[in-house]
Design a protein around this motif. Sequence first.
Motif, PDB file in Angstrom:
ATOM      1  N   SER A  67       7.416  -5.665  -6.969  1.00 46.19           N
ATOM      2  CA  SER A  67       6.824  -4.939  -8.148  1.00 46.19           C
ATOM      3  C   SER A  67       5.392  -4.432  -7.516  1.00 46.19           C
ATOM      4  N   ALA A  68       4.936  -3.744  -8.545  1.00 45.60           N
ATOM      5  CA  ALA A  68       3.372  -3.358  -8.051  1.00 45.60           C
ATOM      6  C   ALA A  68       2.290  -4.598  -7.979  1.00 45.60           C
ATOM      7  N   ASP A  69       2.961  -5.438  -8.748  1.00 47.26           N
ATOM      8  CA  ASP A  69       1.583  -6.735  -8.569  1.00 47.26           C
ATOM      9  C   ASP A  69       1.755  -7.470  -7.190  1.00 47.26           C
ATOM     10  N   GLU A  70       3.146  -7.667  -6.824  1.00 48.98           N
ATOM     11  CA  GLU A  70       3.507  -8.136  -5.569  1.00 48.98           C
ATOM     12  C   GLU A  70       3.252  -7.398  -4.349  1.00 48.98           C
ATOM     13  N   ALA A  71       3.422  -6.100  -4.416  1.00 47.09           N
ATOM     14  CA  ALA A  71       3.035  -5.111  -3.373  1.00 47.09           C
ATOM     15  C   ALA A  71       1.468  -5.086  -3.310  1.00 47.09           C
ATOM     16  N   SER A  72       0.782  -5.190  -4.206  1.00 51.71           N
ATOM     17  CA  SER A  72      -0.932  -5.147  -4.246  1.00 51.71           C
ATOM     18  C   SER A  72      -1.334  -6.559  -3.621  1.00 51.71           C
ATOM     19  N   ARG A  73      -0.651  -7.588  -4.009  1.00 53.18           N
ATOM     20  CA  ARG A  73      -1.065  -8.957  -3.246  1.00 53.18           C
ATOM     21  C   ARG A  73      -0.667  -8.963  -1.934  1.00 53.18           C
ATOM     22  N   GLU A 174     -14.992 -13.299   6.751  1.00 51.13           N
ATOM     23  CA  GLU A 174     -14.314 -12.935   5.417  1.00 51.13           C
ATOM     24  C   GLU A 174     -14.726 -11.424   5.006  1.00 51.13           C
ATOM     25  N   VAL A 175     -13.798 -10.753   4.294  1.00 49.39           N
ATOM     26  CA  VAL A 175     -14.058  -9.214   3.932  1.00 49.39           C
ATOM     27  C   VAL A 175     -13.726  -8.981   2.687  1.00 49.39           C
ATOM     28  N   GLU A 176     -14.583  -8.226   2.021  1.00 49.62           N
ATOM     29  CA  GLU A 176     -14.178  -7.564   0.792  1.00 49.62           C
ATOM     30  C   GLU A 176     -13.741  -6.234   0.685  1.00 49.62           C
ATOM     31  N   LEU A 177     -12.671  -6.058  -0.001  1.00 47.72           N
ATOM     32  CA  LEU A 177     -11.937  -4.746  -0.100  1.00 47.72           C
ATOM     33  C   LEU A 177     -11.634  -4.328  -1.516  1.00 47.72           C
ATOM     34  N   ASP A 178     -11.645  -3.364  -1.567  1.00 47.82           N
ATOM     35  CA  ASP A 178     -11.219  -2.444  -2.871  1.00 47.82           C
ATOM     36  C   ASP A 178      -9.767  -1.884  -2.814  1.00 47.82           C
ATOM     37  N   VAL A 179      -9.015  -2.737  -4.105  1.00 44.31           N
ATOM     38  CA  VAL A 179      -7.790  -2.176  -4.144  1.00 44.31           C
ATOM     39  C   VAL A 179      -7.343  -1.759  -5.468  1.00 44.31           C
ATOM     40  N   GLN A 180      -6.622  -0.533  -5.715  1.00 46.26           N
ATOM     41  CA  GLN A 180      -6.342  -0.076  -6.795  1.00 46.26           C
ATOM     42  C   GLN A 180      -4.842   0.396  -6.934  1.00 46.26           C
ATOM     43  N   ALA A 181      -4.164   0.243  -8.097  1.00 48.48           N
ATOM     44  CA  ALA A 181      -2.748   0.853  -8.305  1.00 48.48           C
ATOM     45  C   ALA A 181      -3.029   1.987  -9.265  1.00 48.48           C
ATOM     46  N   LEU A 182      -2.177   3.002  -9.011  1.00 47.22           N
ATOM     47  CA  LEU A 182      -2.139   4.171  -9.680  1.00 47.22           C
ATOM     48  C   LEU A 182      -0.736   4.770  -9.789  1.00 47.22           C
ATOM     49  N   ASP A 183      -0.602   5.407 -11.083  1.00 45.56           N
ATOM     50  CA  ASP A 183       0.480   6.329 -11.279  1.00 45.56           C
ATOM     51  C   ASP A 183       0.622   7.490 -10.193  1.00 45.56           C
ATOM     52  N   TRP A 184       1.734   7.713  -9.970  1.00 45.12           N
ATOM     53  CA  TRP A 184       2.057   8.867  -9.182  1.00 45.12           C
ATOM     54  C   TRP A 184       2.940   9.827  -9.538  1.00 45.12           C
ATOM     55  N   ARG A 185       2.834  11.175  -9.448  1.00 43.19           N
ATOM     56  CA  ARG A 185       3.692  12.375  -9.999  1.00 43.19           C
ATOM     57  C   ARG A 185       4.168  12.922  -9.033  1.00 43.19           C
TER      58      ARG A 185
END
Length: 252
Positions: A67-73, A174-185
């Motif tokens: 899933s998108a959530d699993e992929a993001s993690r 330790e590192v801080e990263l930005d993660v986002q999930a987007l719809d793709w066309r």
Amino acid sequence: MLTVNRSDIGRIRMANEDRSWAGVTAGGLTLAIVADGMGGHQAGDVASQLAVDAFREAMEPLPAEASADEASRMLQEAIRRANEVVYDMASRNEQYHNMGTTVVAALFVEETRLILGHIGDSRAYRISEQGIAQLTEDHTLVNELVRSGQISFEEAAHHPRRNVLTRALGTDEEVELDVQALDWRPGDILLLCSDGLSGMLGDTELLQVAGDAGLSLEAKADRLISQALAAGGDDNITVVLMQSGAAADGEE
């Protein structure tokens, strides 16, 4: 999903400290990463290569049905694993002290959902019928000054400290990263690049090339590299282009 990956040393640098990869994991998911290393002689290229290798290895087990959530993690864990590897190497070897790298990574889930993770100033753009949109925000001192209103966007482009990063992979435990999930066309193009491209070409120039329907994805990548070199080639230049759907039919 069609992927194209290009890199050039540029006109000034003595070595290419950029590393990148784009392809399909063992689990069947399309993945790409761009890393722009830093740290002096033979350290920047070590950092970026370690980051790409560690990230790819950590992502391999992710199944195609994730899933998108699993992929993001998983993507977050893979970037943190890359941070551990680079930080450990820098900590144990004097010649690699303080080395680090930027990272921008993209993972497509079912080709309709994009997971993006990034640290530093390597960027991701979407090129579509609506134009060009920068999807990532630079982790740089100059960008912080722009956000706080201390300098203008136009001033930022020529600021003497525009390359100073506020975040990098491998420089801290330790590192801080930005993660986002987007719809793709279908038909949209994803552009990942190091600042050797984005620092040489503006949005209008990037769109003019990447949005040219008359060019193949390979030709677009080659032309972007050529134009960055013509604009000065002050840094290593790395370009990854990814596209799925009707616009890419016949090219895969």
